[in-house]
Design a protein around this motif. Structure first.
Motif, short mmCIF file in Angstrom:
data_model
loop_
_atom_site.label_atom_id
_atom_site.label_comp_id
_atom_site.label_asym_id
_atom_site.label_seq_id
_atom_site.Cartn_x
_atom_site.Cartn_y
_atom_site.Cartn_z
N GLU A 123 0.87 -1.17 0.00
CA GLU A 123 0.00 0.00 0.00
C GLU A 123 0.91 1.22 0.00
N ASN A 124 0.82 2.01 -1.06
CA ASN A 124 1.70 3.16 -1.17
C ASN A 124 1.29 4.25 -0.18
N ALA A 125 2.28 4.88 0.40
CA ALA A 125 2.03 5.98 1.34
C ALA A 125 2.35 7.33 0.70
N PHE A 126 3.44 7.38 -0.06
CA PHE A 126 3.85 8.62 -0.73
C PHE A 126 4.31 8.29 -2.15
N LEU A 127 3.98 9.16 -3.07
CA LEU A 127 4.44 9.04 -4.45
C LEU A 127 5.29 10.26 -4.80
N SER A 128 6.29 10.03 -5.60
CA SER A 128 7.19 11.10 -6.02
C SER A 128 6.81 11.56 -7.42
N VAL A 129 6.79 12.86 -7.63
CA VAL A 129 6.64 13.40 -8.98
C VAL A 129 7.89 14.21 -9.27
N ASP A 130 8.51 13.99 -10.41
CA ASP A 130 9.83 14.55 -10.66
C ASP A 130 9.93 15.11 -12.07
N PRO A 131 10.70 16.19 -12.23
CA PRO A 131 10.86 16.79 -13.56
C PRO A 131 11.41 15.82 -14.60
N TYR A 132 12.27 14.88 -14.18
CA TYR A 132 12.87 13.98 -15.18
C TYR A 132 11.82 13.15 -15.89
N MET A 133 10.64 12.97 -15.27
CA MET A 133 9.60 12.13 -15.86
C MET A 133 9.10 12.72 -17.18
N LEU A 134 9.21 14.03 -17.29
CA LEU A 134 8.75 14.68 -18.52
C LEU A 134 9.51 14.16 -19.73
N GLY A 135 10.81 13.94 -19.56
CA GLY A 135 11.61 13.43 -20.66
C GLY A 135 11.17 12.04 -21.11
N LEU A 136 10.62 11.26 -20.18
CA LEU A 136 10.16 9.92 -20.52
C LEU A 136 8.75 9.95 -21.11
N MET A 137 8.02 11.04 -20.84
CA MET A 137 6.65 11.12 -21.35
C MET A 137 6.60 11.31 -22.86
N ASP A 138 7.60 12.01 -23.40
CA ASP A 138 7.51 12.30 -24.84
C ASP A 138 8.50 11.49 -25.66
N ASP A 139 9.08 10.47 -25.06
CA ASP A 139 10.06 9.64 -25.77
C ASP A 139 9.37 8.37 -26.27
N GLU A 140 9.11 8.33 -27.57
CA GLU A 140 8.40 7.19 -28.17
C GLU A 140 9.16 5.89 -27.96
N GLU A 141 10.49 5.98 -28.09
CA GLU A 141 11.29 4.75 -28.12
C GLU A 141 11.61 4.21 -26.74
N ASP A 142 12.19 5.08 -25.90
CA ASP A 142 12.69 4.60 -24.61
C ASP A 142 11.86 5.10 -23.44
N GLY A 143 10.80 5.82 -23.73
CA GLY A 143 10.03 6.44 -22.65
C GLY A 143 8.93 5.54 -22.14
N TYR A 144 7.97 6.16 -21.44
CA TYR A 144 6.85 5.41 -20.87
C TYR A 144 5.97 4.84 -21.99
N PRO A 145 5.52 3.62 -21.85
CA PRO A 145 4.49 3.14 -22.78
C PRO A 145 3.17 3.86 -22.45
N LEU A 146 2.37 4.07 -23.46
CA LEU A 146 1.05 4.67 -23.22
C LEU A 146 0.12 3.62 -22.60
N HIS A 147 -0.90 4.11 -21.92
CA HIS A 147 -1.93 3.24 -21.33
C HIS A 147 -1.35 2.27 -20.29
N ALA A 148 -0.41 2.79 -19.52
CA ALA A 148 0.16 2.04 -18.40
C ALA A 148 0.48 3.06 -17.31
N PRO A 149 0.57 2.60 -16.07
CA PRO A 149 0.88 3.56 -15.00
C PRO A 149 2.25 4.20 -15.23
N LEU A 150 2.35 5.50 -15.05
CA LEU A 150 3.64 6.17 -15.21
C LEU A 150 4.60 5.63 -14.16
#
Lengths: 333, 333
Positions: free
Chosen positions: B41-68
């Motif tokens: 059960e998660n208590a705290f989640l981190s949000v970080d600027p570096y995640m932005l770079g993974l959001m717009d990277d088609e190849e090596d970034g986050y897959p769409l339709h999955a939890p970030l």
């Protein structure tokens, strides 16, 4: 007995690339030696690209109407100093002149290295060789098996760096130079694995062909497009040693454009480190120890472009700025 | 008994700065635990600027339709793994979700540090604190008596870096931040010697006022004008640690302009080195050893901006990109 000498003075600041009319030859007669002084007859003078930065610097550069401060090697021909007996080989920075009157603190006595010519103390054993050695060892920390790239590879620093990298265990040694004749010299005579003429296309593409799997260490002495290409080719944990040859910019040599891909230093954990060889003079003995046997055996060479005669020194300096040399540019008196 | 959970999926790539419509909240029910798994059960989640770079990277970034994929801390509430008994505190990267089913290899068990809140493992003891620590020690090698500057000083990395620099013996600690309230916090609450709002003028001028005799070490996590100003303020042999927070650029965050004064690295023998904290996870224990007693005594603080409720996680992420946080931006579930 009065000794005549000839010197070159800078008489004006450049407003762009320097031209011959910024210099004047001046003849004079040396004063008699005072107690503790020695007379050095110069044998070889060094002309170096870094001098350009000092030519157009009003504040910290060369004073006008004085001999340009450059490195020279010669021998003591008359002496009133016990520390500098007649025949001693020395290196000094008393500038562009045929003779110099010096005290012991103004010169460094050169070791006699059998089979090694005096001129090598201005090239592979001198400031250019030491720049290459310090860049490769103290700054970049080249390790055996790593791949190495050097720009201006046919110049004084570059020819030393390529050969030193090989001695230090580099796997692949790649260089760029300004003509096909120079690249042929690098691969044919100095043992570079690959070399390219940077006029032949975008440097990034030429480097990618010459080092298709990337590089670990780059010795930079030009900046600009070469630096950008090298950053693009760097492997993880690569190191770039940025050499003092281009440390000073001004009117005559505006700073090259900053690389657009600089942030790749972060993504691939790359180190970019500037250095000035004058802060590392304590490495000189290491360089002698490493290179003297190699020079004697011919395994390492000290390529030089030598112009004969003091009166050609301005021509030699303008030539080195235009890339007319292969190896270290020197003037023999 | 089926456990409901909520997650956030990225459903589209950003074409500029991200907006809330790129995200969707998705509800589900967790599968029953298999042998060897545990429910966190998660208590705290981190949000970080570096995640932005993974959001717009088609190849090596986050897959769409999955939890970030982001860092979270929580406790095991149900277990079929001997290695993860109920009550164990863990950190993991299973992403933006209220609960996660994990195997031991997917989590790192956190040490129980009396008097230290769990959330500190996402801030000063977590990736942001480790980035600051590695940058100061392994990359820049800050020495006692040296002067230190950090950009984005009121953020997670910056608040950790300023305090760590002090612990490591820095003489003067200077930071830049995006508002007068933040700079007041830095000097008033965190012991910075000087701080400036970078909106107040050219960064080079503001830095020259805040550090009139120059700096020895700069921790960069913004690049651009700050990097150029820091290069201009560097003393001889200065070191710049360039932090992974901005390691990935793309559509949403174009790379900042390269500094025009880059060649000053040579003139003043300065080192600019990029790094990614994920290559230095072996420094984690050092960080615990150094900071746990300091956090307990209150000498070091773990400033946080906490939004309460999982449903605020997108708001928190957009907030950290806009600089809405002082200290680490977190979401408490």
């Amino acid at each position: 007995m009065p000794v005549p000498f000839r010197a070159v003075h800078q008489i004006a600041r450049p407003t762009g690339l320097p031209t011959a009319d910024l210099f004047a030859f001046v003849d004079g007669v040396l004063p008699a030696l005072a107690e503790g002084e020695a007379l050095v007859e110069n044998a070889f003078l060094s002309v170096d690209p870094y001098m350009l930065g000092l030519m157009d610097d009003e504040e910290d550069g060369y004073p006008l109407h004085a001999p340009l401060e450059g490195r020279a090697v010669g021998r003591v021909v008359e002496s009133r100093s016990a520390a500098l007996p007649v025949g001693t080989a020395v290196i000094h920075r008393e500038g562009w002149r045929t003779h110099a009157v010096v005290a012991p603190g103004q010169v460094r006595v050169l070791p006699e290295l059998p089979g090694v010519p005096l001129s090598a103390h201005l090239s592979v054993l001198g400031g250019t060789g030491l720049s290459a050695y310090v860049g490769l060892t103290r700054i970049a920390g080249l390790k055996p098996g790593e791949d190495f790239f050097v720009s201006a590879a046919a110049g004084g620093v570059g020819t030393a760096a390529g050969q030193l990298a090989r001695l230090l265990g580099a796997r692949r040694v790649v260089g760029s130079a300004g003509s096909a004749a120079k690249t042929a010299f690098l691969t044919g005579e100095l043992g570079f694995d690959a070399a390219f003429d940077y006029h032949a296309g975008p440097v990034a593409e030429l480097l990618a062909e010459a080092a298709p799997t990337g590089i670990d260490v780059y010795l930079d002495n030009v900046g600009g497009e070469h630096l950008e290409a090298a950053i693009g080719a760097m492997r993880d944990y690569g190191r770039i040693a940025w050499c003092g040859a281009i440390s000073q910019y001004g009117v005559a040599t505006p700073a090259p454009a900053a690389p657009h891909n600089l942030f790749e230093l972060v993504a691939r954990s790359v180190r970019l480190e500037g250095f000035l060889v004058r802060h590392h003079l304590d490495a000189q003995q290491e360089l002698y120890d490493l290179l003297a046997p190699q020079l004697r055996s011919g395994r390492v060479r000290a390529p030089e472009t030598v112009l004969d005669g003091f009166d050609h020194i301005v021509e030699a300096f303008l030539g080195v700025l235009a890339g007319a040399n292969t190896g270290k540019m020197l003037v023999r008196i």
